[in-house]
Design a protein around this motif. Structure first.
Motif, short mmCIF file in Angstrom:
data_model
loop_
_atom_site.label_atom_id
_atom_site.label_comp_id
_atom_site.label_asym_id
_atom_site.label_seq_id
_atom_site.Cartn_x
_atom_site.Cartn_y
_atom_site.Cartn_z
N MET A 175 -6.62 -9.18 -35.78
CA MET A 175 -6.09 -10.40 -36.38
C MET A 175 -5.31 -10.06 -37.64
SD MET A 175 -8.11 -13.90 -37.38
CE MET A 175 -9.10 -13.18 -38.69
N ASP A 176 -4.10 -10.60 -37.76
CA ASP A 176 -3.30 -10.35 -38.95
C ASP A 176 -4.01 -10.89 -40.18
OD1 ASP A 176 -1.32 -9.20 -37.47
OD2 ASP A 176 -0.22 -11.07 -37.19
N LYS A 177 -3.99 -10.10 -41.24
CA LYS A 177 -4.65 -10.53 -42.46
C LYS A 177 -3.86 -11.64 -43.12
CE LYS A 177 -7.62 -6.77 -43.43
NZ LYS A 177 -8.37 -6.10 -44.47
N LYS A 178 -4.59 -12.64 -43.64
CA LYS A 178 -3.94 -13.76 -44.30
C LYS A 178 -3.78 -13.47 -45.78
CE LYS A 178 -6.46 -16.83 -41.18
NZ LYS A 178 -7.56 -17.80 -41.10
N GLN A 179 -2.95 -14.25 -46.42
CA GLN A 179 -2.84 -14.21 -47.86
C GLN A 179 -4.03 -14.96 -48.46
OE1 GLN A 179 -0.33 -12.49 -49.47
NE2 GLN A 179 0.23 -11.86 -47.40
N LEU A 180 -4.40 -14.62 -49.70
CA LEU A 180 -5.55 -15.27 -50.31
C LEU A 180 -5.38 -16.78 -50.35
CD1 LEU A 180 -8.29 -14.76 -51.75
CD2 LEU A 180 -7.03 -14.95 -53.90
N LYS A 181 -4.18 -17.25 -50.63
CA LYS A 181 -3.97 -18.70 -50.72
C LYS A 181 -4.27 -19.39 -49.39
CE LYS A 181 1.06 -18.37 -49.92
NZ LYS A 181 2.39 -18.68 -50.49
N GLU A 182 -4.07 -18.69 -48.28
CA GLU A 182 -4.39 -19.26 -46.97
C GLU A 182 -5.90 -19.42 -46.81
OE1 GLU A 182 -1.81 -17.89 -43.52
OE2 GLU A 182 -1.48 -16.27 -44.96
N TYR A 183 -6.65 -18.40 -47.25
CA TYR A 183 -8.10 -18.51 -47.20
C TYR A 183 -8.58 -19.67 -48.07
CZ TYR A 183 -8.29 -13.83 -45.07
OH TYR A 183 -8.14 -12.75 -44.23
N ILE A 184 -7.98 -19.80 -49.25
CA ILE A 184 -8.39 -20.86 -50.17
C ILE A 184 -8.10 -22.24 -49.60
CG2 ILE A 184 -7.92 -21.89 -52.44
CD1 ILE A 184 -7.49 -18.99 -53.48
N GLU A 185 -6.94 -22.41 -48.99
CA GLU A 185 -6.59 -23.71 -48.41
C GLU A 185 -7.52 -24.04 -47.24
OE1 GLU A 185 -4.54 -26.06 -49.58
OE2 GLU A 185 -4.48 -24.66 -51.27
N GLU A 186 -7.86 -23.04 -46.43
CA GLU A 186 -8.79 -23.27 -45.33
C GLU A 186 -10.16 -23.66 -45.88
OE1 GLU A 186 -9.05 -19.98 -42.68
OE2 GLU A 186 -6.98 -20.17 -41.97
N TRP A 219 -17.68 -16.93 -43.60
CA TRP A 219 -16.69 -15.98 -43.07
C TRP A 219 -15.39 -16.03 -43.87
CZ3 TRP A 219 -18.35 -18.47 -37.93
CH2 TRP A 219 -19.46 -17.79 -37.42
N ASN A 220 -14.99 -17.22 -44.28
CA ASN A 220 -13.77 -17.39 -45.06
C ASN A 220 -13.87 -16.68 -46.40
OD1 ASN A 220 -12.37 -19.00 -47.34
ND2 ASN A 220 -11.23 -19.64 -45.53
N VAL A 221 -14.97 -16.93 -47.12
CA VAL A 221 -15.14 -16.32 -48.45
C VAL A 221 -15.31 -14.81 -48.32
CG1 VAL A 221 -16.61 -16.22 -50.50
CG2 VAL A 221 -16.03 -18.44 -49.49
N ALA A 222 -15.99 -14.34 -47.27
CA ALA A 222 -16.13 -12.90 -47.05
C ALA A 222 -14.76 -12.24 -46.91
CB ALA A 222 -16.98 -12.64 -45.81
N ASP A 223 -13.89 -12.84 -46.11
CA ASP A 223 -12.54 -12.30 -45.93
C ASP A 223 -11.73 -12.38 -47.23
OD1 ASP A 223 -12.63 -11.39 -43.31
OD2 ASP A 223 -11.96 -13.30 -42.45
N ALA A 224 -11.92 -13.46 -47.97
CA ALA A 224 -11.19 -13.62 -49.23
C ALA A 224 -11.61 -12.57 -50.25
CB ALA A 224 -11.42 -15.03 -49.78
N LEU A 225 -12.90 -12.31 -50.33
CA LEU A 225 -13.39 -11.29 -51.26
C LEU A 225 -12.89 -9.91 -50.88
CD1 LEU A 225 -17.08 -12.52 -51.75
CD2 LEU A 225 -15.26 -12.55 -53.47
N ARG A 226 -12.85 -9.66 -49.58
CA ARG A 226 -12.33 -8.37 -49.12
C ARG A 226 -10.85 -8.25 -49.45
NH1 ARG A 226 -14.66 -5.48 -43.91
NH2 ARG A 226 -13.80 -3.41 -44.25
N ASN A 227 -10.12 -9.34 -49.29
CA ASN A 227 -8.70 -9.36 -49.62
C ASN A 227 -8.48 -9.00 -51.09
OD1 ASN A 227 -6.40 -11.07 -50.93
ND2 ASN A 227 -5.78 -10.92 -48.79
N LEU A 228 -9.27 -9.59 -51.97
CA LEU A 228 -9.14 -9.31 -53.40
C LEU A 228 -9.46 -7.85 -53.71
CD1 LEU A 228 -10.74 -12.59 -54.76
CD2 LEU A 228 -8.40 -11.83 -55.25
N ARG A 229 -10.54 -7.36 -53.15
CA ARG A 229 -10.95 -5.98 -53.46
C ARG A 229 -9.93 -4.97 -52.94
NH1 ARG A 229 -13.97 -1.40 -52.30
NH2 ARG A 229 -15.46 -0.83 -53.94
N GLU A 230 -9.39 -5.24 -51.75
CA GLU A 230 -8.39 -4.32 -51.20
C GLU A 230 -7.12 -4.31 -52.03
OE1 GLU A 230 -8.03 -5.62 -47.16
OE2 GLU A 230 -9.71 -4.37 -46.47
N ARG A 231 -6.89 -5.37 -52.80
CA ARG A 231 -5.73 -5.43 -53.67
C ARG A 231 -6.08 -5.04 -55.11
NH1 ARG A 231 -3.42 -10.32 -54.43
NH2 ARG A 231 -5.10 -11.57 -53.54
#
Length: 399
Positions: free
Chosen positions: A1-12, A40-52
């Motif tokens: 699955m293509d990774k989303k931008q953080l703002k997409e996770y937040i809006e979801e 699941w949403n917050v887990a992906d969002a936290l991973r997104n932040l850490r990877e950046r």
């Protein structure tokens, strides 16, 4: 699955209806569908932040208390990683070095370890009717301590595995499947085989197979529980799975044929567990201090397991799955034939082929636990994620 931008996770996240603030996480089926999606949403969002390279420390101080009443590698380090990710330090409660051996009550222990604690993680999976109850006793004790003014904050609790469910593992498993299949919507109608598999050891907890059938039936999947006759799981959890499948539009059934379960399966989860009746008997024997009875039961169960060595995830069995390429799951460590044991749950060649995906599966657990903590401790987690992005503090300093 293509990774989303953080703002997409937040809006979801903003579009979900959940209420997890100051609540505990005991069993997945006690949470709403949106609450599971929030994790699941917050887990992906936290991973997104850490990877950046963006720090996710939302606590300036505080403790995460861990209590492991069974051995652990992945869950122990995942809990420590999750706490550290959010800025909490971890203190492990070693019951052998505490006053519990001297008669200290659950209520007293729970309050004494919680003066500056924000989260308590407990693994208590060995004894039927005991683990989940103990977690509730701890949660009730700290709630009373908070109500009475003893604790200035009420530490919330995360179930790191009990006798009924292993929510952090199964939520991590599900997030892995969601990513591998390209989105949660793609799980509907897919077949998952949760199958017993031979192990040369005995007494493995029931919480993983129970957690899997209790969670994946929520996602509209065709879930099949496979085991030899006599290796039943808790009937209460079977009823939960049936109810979940009916509500999600999926299906749930039980078979005593591993090949039947694997045929055209999209996802397979072959893992050993002890029969529910045997685990009940084991719990009673330990309560009575009957060491001879425990040894006799162990000998009996090992002999019973040995009658089903053909229940293994072999290359031939994998060929029965959808296009011969089903996603193979395991909570690890697996009993690998010819590697960690002579004969076990899975062929060495199958395990080697799925080694990287298995490690990825395990890598979701720290983020799932961190997401549970964040959702329990912050009333507006979407705003917290926005502020972390805005703050933009580097996790690793780059000159």
């Amino acid at each position: 699955m293509d990774k989303k931008q953080l703002k997409e996770y937040i809006e979801e996240l903003k579009g979900l209806d959940f209420d997890m603030f100051q609540k505990d996480f005991f069993l997945t089926w006690e949470k709403s569908e949106d609450e599971l999606k929030a994790v699941w949403n917050v887990a992906d969002a936290l991973r997104n932040l850490r990877e950046r390279n963006i720090s996710t420390k939302v606590f300036d101080s505080g403790l995460g208390i861990s209590l492991f009443r069974d051995n652990s590698t992945r869950t122990r380090f995942s809990f420590a990683s999750a706490c550290n990710l959010l800025g909490l330090e971890v203190q492990d409660l070693d019951e052998g070095k505490s006053q519990i051996a001297h008669g200290e009550t659950v209520r007293e222990t729970a309050n004494m370890i919680s003066f500056m604690a924000d989260i308590i993680g407990i693994r208590d999976d060995m004894y039927i009717g005991k683990g989940n109850k103990y977690m509730h006793d701890v949660a009730d004790a700290v709630q009373q301590g908070h109500d009475d003014g003893v604790l200035e904050q009420r530490p919330t609790l995360v179930n790191l595995q009990c006798d009924i469910d292993h929510p952090t593992q199964c939520m991590a498993d599900a997030l892995h499947v969601i990513h591998e299949l390209g989105g949660i919507e793609n799980l509907k109608g897919k077949k998952l085989a949760m199958s017993w598999a031979y192990s040369p050891s005995y007494g493995k907890p029931l919480s993983v197979p129970q957690g899997v059938i209790g969670l994946f039936t929520r996602l509209g999947m065709e879930v099949v529980l496979a085991h030899p006759e006599g290796y039943d799981v808790m009937e209460d959890v079977v009823e939960v799975a049936k109810k979940n499948a009916a509500e999600s539009g999926g299906s749930f059934r039980i078979t005593n044929d591993m090949k039947d379960a694997f045929k055209d399966a999209d996802v397979v989860y072959p893992k050993s567990w002890a029969p529910f009746a045997a685990m009940e008997k084991r719990t009673n024997l330990y309560a009575e201090g009957d060491q001879d009875g425990i040894k006799a039961l162990e000998k009996e169960l090992l002999a019973q397991n040995a009658e089903h060595k053909d229940w293994a995830c072999t290359e031939e069995m994998m060929k029965l799955t959808k296009d011969g390429k089903a996603l193979y799951l395991h909570c690890l460590p697996a009993d690998i034939s010819g590697v960690s044991c002579e004969e076990g749950e899975v062929d060495g060649s199958v395990f080697d082929r799925y080694r990287d995906p298995l490690y990825k599966e395990a890598s979701y657990k720290p983020y799932v636990i961190a997401a549970m903590i964040l959702l329990e401790k912050f009333k507006d987690p979407a705003k917290v994620l926005e502020e972390l992005e805005k703050r933009g503090q580097q996790r690793i300093f780059e000159a």
